[in-house]
Motif scaffolding. Structure first.
Motif, short mmCIF file in Angstrom:
data_model
loop_
_atom_site.label_atom_id
_atom_site.label_comp_id
_atom_site.label_asym_id
_atom_site.label_seq_id
_atom_site.Cartn_x
_atom_site.Cartn_y
_atom_site.Cartn_z
N GLN A 190 47.15 22.04 23.54
CA GLN A 190 47.18 21.46 24.89
C GLN A 190 48.00 22.33 25.84
O GLN A 190 47.60 22.55 27.00
CB GLN A 190 47.76 20.05 24.83
N ALA A 191 49.14 22.85 25.37
CA ALA A 191 49.99 23.69 26.23
C ALA A 191 49.25 24.95 26.65
O ALA A 191 49.32 25.37 27.81
CB ALA A 191 51.28 24.04 25.50
N VAL A 192 48.53 25.57 25.72
CA VAL A 192 47.76 26.78 26.05
C VAL A 192 46.66 26.44 27.04
O VAL A 192 46.43 27.17 28.02
CB VAL A 192 47.18 27.41 24.78
N GLU A 193 45.97 25.33 26.81
CA GLU A 193 44.86 24.95 27.69
C GLU A 193 45.33 24.63 29.10
O GLU A 193 44.55 24.73 30.06
CB GLU A 193 44.12 23.75 27.09
N GLN A 194 46.60 24.25 29.26
CA GLN A 194 47.11 23.89 30.58
C GLN A 194 47.67 25.08 31.36
O GLN A 194 48.06 24.93 32.52
CB GLN A 194 48.20 22.81 30.44
N LEU A 195 47.70 26.25 30.76
CA LEU A 195 48.18 27.43 31.47
C LEU A 195 47.26 27.76 32.65
O LEU A 195 46.04 27.64 32.56
CB LEU A 195 48.23 28.64 30.53
N ASP A 196 47.84 28.20 33.75
CA ASP A 196 47.06 28.57 34.94
C ASP A 196 46.30 29.89 34.75
O ASP A 196 45.38 30.19 35.50
CB ASP A 196 47.97 28.69 36.16
N ILE A 197 46.74 30.68 33.78
CA ILE A 197 46.08 31.94 33.44
C ILE A 197 45.55 31.83 32.02
O ILE A 197 46.23 31.34 31.13
CB ILE A 197 47.07 33.12 33.54
N VAL A 198 44.32 32.29 31.79
CA VAL A 198 43.74 32.26 30.45
C VAL A 198 44.10 33.57 29.74
O VAL A 198 43.65 34.65 30.15
CB VAL A 198 42.21 32.09 30.50
N PRO A 199 44.92 33.50 28.69
CA PRO A 199 45.32 34.73 28.00
C PRO A 199 44.22 35.23 27.06
O PRO A 199 43.34 34.46 26.65
CB PRO A 199 46.56 34.29 27.23
N ASN A 200 44.32 36.49 26.70
CA ASN A 200 43.39 37.06 25.72
C ASN A 200 43.81 36.74 24.29
O ASN A 200 42.99 36.81 23.37
CB ASN A 200 43.32 38.58 25.86
N LEU A 201 45.09 36.41 24.12
CA LEU A 201 45.66 36.19 22.80
C LEU A 201 46.81 35.20 22.92
O LEU A 201 47.48 35.14 23.95
CB LEU A 201 46.18 37.52 22.22
N VAL A 202 47.03 34.44 21.85
CA VAL A 202 48.17 33.53 21.78
C VAL A 202 49.01 33.89 20.56
O VAL A 202 48.48 33.99 19.44
CB VAL A 202 47.72 32.06 21.68
#
Length: 214
Positions: free
Chosen positions: A108-120
């Motif tokens: 959920q935290a990743v999905e709520q980021l304003d920028i979509v990263p290439n990697l987590v």
């Protein structure tokens, strides 16, 4: 012995991130706080740092004083390209178990980021499923990657602030002192005052304390 500066402490973590960024491009660090306590939420944070505007002093949040964490929290929020903070409550922890609840909060935290990263990059040895991008676990990542270290600070400070607010509402449990962790004092206070909705019943059962009897 000469004391290391904030830049000297954080530079190896930023160098690690620089190598990842050179290969993968934009990436996010993810970490949590509060997996072990008897009460309160587990807090998860995701963070994308700006390599052009570093936050010196970032490290594993457990290695920092409360005062230092608080100062870094504000600077990270101000300088990060994107960040997200998620609380997963006791009802979800009791329903799903702490591991699933934590991994769900990370997603959920990743999905709520304003920028979509290439990697987590995720602290620990497990990654959440269902992400739209690749994820990689990093054991002791909060002391390895500046981005994960930043997420650990965001999560730790956010949860500590939440527990301080609970302490104001329920002073009899002295939550500001132990932050909900299973200390001797905490068990004594539970035995005296019973439990509240913010307690994790599944955790208390594992410890041999049966909240249904209270």
């Amino acid at each position: 012995m000469k004391r290391r500066t904030d830049e000297e402490i954080s530079r190896p973590l930023y160098e690690y991130d620089s190598a990842v960024r050179a290969e993968k491009g934009c990436f996010a660090g993810v970490d949590e706080a509060g997996r072990g306590p008897l009460c309160g939420p587990v807090c998860v944070a995701a963070c994308i740092l700006d390599p052009q505007d570093p936050v010196w002093g970032i490290n594993d949040s457990k290695k920092l004083t409360e005062k230092k964490r608080e100062a870094l929290f504000e600077e990270i929020c101000r300088k990060a390209l994107a960040y997200s903070i998620v609380f997963v409550g006791p009802e979800v922890i009791d329903r799903d178990n702490i591991l699933k609840a934590t991994l769900g909060g990370m997603r959920q935290a990743v999905e709520q980021l304003d920028i979509v990263p290439n990697l987590v990059l995720v602290d620990g040895n497990r990654c959440p499923e269902g992400l739209a991008m690749p994820a990689q676990p990093v054991v002791k990542g909060d002391a390895t990657s500046a981005s994960i270290g930043a997420a650990s600070i965001l999560a730790k400070v956010s949860r500590d602030r939440y527990m301080a607010e609970l302490d104001r509402q329920y002073p009899q449990y002295q939550l500001a002192k132990h932050k909900g962790y299973p200390t001797k004092l905490h068990y004594e206070l539970i035995a005296r005052y019973g439990i509240q909705p913010f307690y994790r019943r599944s955790f208390l059962k594992k410890q041999g304390y049966w909240p249904e009897d209270k």
